[in-house]
Write a protein that holds these residues in place. Structure first.
Motif, short mmCIF file in Angstrom:
data_model
loop_
_atom_site.label_atom_id
_atom_site.label_comp_id
_atom_site.label_asym_id
_atom_site.label_seq_id
_atom_site.Cartn_x
_atom_site.Cartn_y
_atom_site.Cartn_z
N THR A 1 8.63 10.65 3.65
CA THR A 1 8.20 12.02 3.86
C THR A 1 6.69 12.15 3.85
N ALA A 2 6.06 11.55 2.82
CA ALA A 2 4.64 11.79 2.57
C ALA A 2 3.74 11.55 3.78
N ILE B 1 4.15 14.30 6.37
CA ILE B 1 3.57 15.59 5.96
C ILE B 1 2.06 15.53 6.16
N THR B 2 1.48 14.38 5.80
CA THR B 2 0.03 14.24 5.94
C THR B 2 -0.41 14.36 7.39
N ILE B 3 0.31 13.72 8.29
CA ILE B 3 -0.14 13.80 9.68
C ILE B 3 0.24 15.14 10.30
N GLY B 4 0.98 15.98 9.55
CA GLY B 4 1.19 17.35 10.00
C GLY B 4 2.51 17.61 10.69
N ALA B 5 3.56 16.90 10.26
CA ALA B 5 4.89 17.28 10.74
C ALA B 5 5.18 18.66 10.16
N THR C 1 9.83 17.82 13.29
CA THR C 1 10.04 17.72 11.85
C THR C 1 11.14 16.70 11.63
N VAL C 2 11.25 16.19 10.40
CA VAL C 2 12.28 15.19 10.13
C VAL C 2 13.13 15.63 8.94
N LEU C 3 14.27 14.98 8.77
CA LEU C 3 15.21 15.38 7.72
C LEU C 3 14.61 15.42 6.32
N PRO C 4 13.88 14.37 5.89
CA PRO C 4 13.38 14.44 4.51
C PRO C 4 12.44 15.63 4.28
N ILE C 5 11.66 15.98 5.29
CA ILE C 5 10.75 17.12 5.14
C ILE C 5 11.56 18.41 5.04
N GLN C 6 12.57 18.53 5.87
CA GLN C 6 13.43 19.72 5.82
C GLN C 6 14.12 19.84 4.46
N VAL D 1 0.84 -1.20 0.00
CA VAL D 1 0.00 0.00 0.00
C VAL D 1 0.89 1.26 0.00
N PRO D 2 0.54 2.25 -0.86
CA PRO D 2 1.36 3.47 -0.90
C PRO D 2 1.41 4.16 0.47
N SER D 3 2.56 4.77 0.77
CA SER D 3 2.79 5.30 2.11
C SER D 3 1.82 6.43 2.48
N ILE D 4 1.36 7.17 1.48
CA ILE D 4 0.47 8.29 1.76
C ILE D 4 -0.83 7.80 2.42
#
Lengths: 307, 343
Positions: free
Chosen positions: A234-235, A238-242, A258-263, A139-142
């Motif tokens: 990342t996805a 981002i969806t859960i609001g990091a 926040t995490v590295l990939p989002i940054q 299942v896609p991560s999003i």
């Protein structure tokens, strides 16, 4: 009739292996040609992948290496690229990955043990669960992100915290851990279990002393792959609001993060060149963390194999 | 054996931590919401938490403001997320954030969603962005483009294929179009200002949500034409040539005083009125609309006229809810919109 004309299979394969080197030149030209062609094709595939990887690493190091300094590791995000740093993103990533491992690894391995060792008479329900685990792994991560948002953030009111992120990531990697651990357990010869049981060991003793140690290298490989996936995702976060800007390091599991990939994603979308360099530098940090974790796991695996 | 022992320790740890988490979370949760609403100090320095989310265009402004504010008030925990204007409004309507950043005015269905949850908001413009129309530096035939010409290029049934199709004086060089994707607030504003209706645009152009991709596209294509926020032009001046629109080139001055029209647009913050009761949110907004306005240019955007910030602050203090920008037309003066009756 026909069976007597054909030699048994084993003889055929044995014969192929034993063709002497000089005899191969007597093969028809087109067979030798295709043989060479296939080799060349495989090499090209490897070369393309290798060149791309080297180029990617080269361009990242060219852009980002200059930004790696103590300041970069000690600074919060900033609107001035020279003042910005990865401190919160790095700490956020470590928090999320550590919590994810603590939640998902025991749960995943235990589920695999149940499915392989305790449930030898497969019934319809277990077959259904098994099918679902296999599907969930694809299942896609999003989708996990949306699930995490609905269940952990909203319904369980955990807010957009480290623990919400870690639980979401755990869901994401659980199917992989279970499947890989199952494969590893399946590969343990049945005779090990039978011998142990025959000597009077209980099921618990058999699993603990025979099955798990033999399966450990395989299980650890699955864990390495899953954790590596979790640190790069990342996805869903981002969806859960990091968040992308934050002025404090996570203190407990209820902190925003926040995490590295989002940054990295956020910096690379900025107009200023300086932020693109920051993004490249953050990629180097992420790669370093990944390598570090993987080598740790490989070390553990080697120790397990040596046993 | 060692592996097994560490595995066992690991799972024990997990049980302990998850146990702690469960026990700790409920009282902690209750106490934190309690402190947020009541006992923040009312002195000069404030403490507390402020959460923002919304448009990625507004993100840099919010970030710059938050950074400057928390330097003076280190006890305020601030976080800014960028899940897009629409995503931000969803979280805003769920009461999860204090301020939503938006690159377009709030829409009817979003107002409905807020009403359903009993959430009221104060709408304040925070900065200007000038959508810049850019071409390749090798393009030596066009300096100035009219709104009518832009419309001819971008309208939904446009047949323009070469520059000559737009204006017979220009060469027959093929025109390659670059623009933001349809989820973007930039796209919404540009289509409304140029084509007269939001989201009405020709669709056979190179779309990307990442403006840096558009910059690369136009700078590598002699016949290229694209549009995006002013900051992306400013940072890539050497690679791009900006066009005057109706005789005015975008610059901090022309965008700020409203002469660059109709493509200069305001960016917004929507503030939850319940959050306004908290001293840290009050202090933050007072800073952002007062001393903090210089951070706007730092983030690559253009400050509003001082009068507009004053009016916005009045809306905050009087808690004037509703939106006035929703019905406003591109090109209207921002002070006039702020003075207009809110719906």
């Amino acid at each position: 009739m026909s069976t007597s004309l054909k030699p048994p299979k084993e003889t055929i394969s044995a014969a192929v292996i034993e063709v002497p080197e000089e005899l191969r030149w007597q093969l028809p030209f087109w067979r030798r040609f295709f043989n060479k062609l296939f080799g060349a094709f495989c090499f090209t595939a490897l070369a393309i992948a290798g060149v791309l990887l080297v180029y990617l690493l080269f361009s990242i190091f060219r852009d980002g290496f200059g930004r790696l300094s103590q300041q970069f590791f000690e600074s919060f995000p900033s609107s001035r690229p020279q003042r910005a740093g990865v401190k919160v993103a790095l700490m956020g990533s470590l928090w999320v990955v550590a919590l994810t491992a603590i939640i998902a690894v025991p749960m995943g391995v235990a589920a695999a043990i149940y499915l392989e060792e305790f449930n030898t008479k497969r019934n319809k329900l277990v077959e259904f669960i098994q099918l679902n685990i296999a599907n969930l792994a694809g299942v896609p991560s999003i989708v996990y992100g949306l699930l995490g948002l609905a269940v952990f953030v909203r319904w369980m009111a955990l807010d957009r915290s480290v623990i919400s992120g870690a639980l979401t990531m755990s869901l994401l990697i659980l199917p992989t851990i279970i499947l890989v651990s199952q494969e590893a357990l399946k590969a343990v010869p049945k005779s090990y279990r039978e011998a142990s049981l025959a000597l009077g060991a209980t099921k618990w003793q058999t699993i603990r002393r025979q099955v798990l140690p033999s399966a450990a290298p395989g299980i650890l490989t699955g864990i390495i792959l899953s954790i590596s996936r979790a640190i790069g995702e990342t996805a869903p976060l981002i969806t859960i609001g990091a968040v992308t800007y934050i002025n404090f390091v996570p203190k407990d599991v209820k902190s925003r993060f926040t995490v590295l990939p989002i940054q990295i994603f956020e910096w690379s979308g900025r107009p200023q060149k300086g932020f693109h360099e920051n993004a490249a530098a953050a990629i180097i940090v992420l790669l370093a963390v990944l390598l570090l974790m993987n080598s740790l796991a490989i070390l553990l695996r080697q120790r397990a194999t040596r046993r | 054996m060692k592996i097994l022992r560490s595995l066992a320790a690991f799972s024990l740890l997990a049980v302990m931590i998850s146990g702690c988490g469960n026990n700790g979370s409920t009282p902690e949760n209750a106490s934190s919401t309690g402190s947020e609403t009541s006992n923040a100090p009312s002195g000069e320095k404030v403490a507390g938490k402020i959460s923002m989310d919304g448009s990625s265009t507004v993100g840099p402004v919010s970030e710059a403001m938050a950074e400057a504010f928390t330097q003076a008030n280190p006890d305020v925990q601030m976080d800014v997320a960028v899940s897009g204007t629409g995503g931000g409004f969803k979280k805003f309507a769920a009461g999860e954030i204090d301020i939503a950043g938006a690159s377009r005015p709030i829409e009817d269905k979003e107002i409905e969603a807020c009403k359903e949850k009993g959430i009221e908001f104060v709408e304040i413009p925070i900065a200007f962005d000038g959508l810049s129309v850019v071409v390749n530096p090798q393009n030596d035939w066009v300096e100035d483009i009219t709104v009518a010409e832009l419309k001819k290029i971008w309208e939904p049934k446009s047949t323009v294929k070469t520059w000559k199709d737009v204006n017979p004086a220009w060469p027959a060089e093929p025109i390659k179009l670059y623009g933001p994707g349809t989820d973007s607030g930039t796209f919404d504003y540009f289509t409304k200002a140029i084509n007269g209706k939001e989201k009405e645009s020709r669709s056979d152009y190179q779309a990307s949500e990442d403006d840096n991709t558009l910059v690369t596209g136009v700078s590598g294509d002699k016949g290229g034409l694209g549009y995006f926020g002013y900051a992306y032009y400013e940072q890539n001046k050497d690679k791009l040539k900006v066009l005057k629109v109706a005789g005015v080139a975008p610059s901090p001055e022309s965008i700020g005083d409203g002469t660059y029209t109709p493509l200069s647009r305001p960016l917004f913050w929507y503030v939850n009125t319940k959050s306004l009761d908290r001293p840290e949110v009050q202090a933050f907004l007072k800073f952002a609309l007062g001393d903090g306005t210089k951070n706007v240019s730092e983030a690559g955007y253009i400050s509003l006229p001082a009068e507009a910030y004053k009016l916005a602050m009045e809306h905050i203090t009087s808690k004037k809810t509703g939106t006035a920008f929703k019905g406003a037309q591109p090109g209207m003066k921002i002070e006039d919109i702020l003075k207009a009756e809110k719906k």
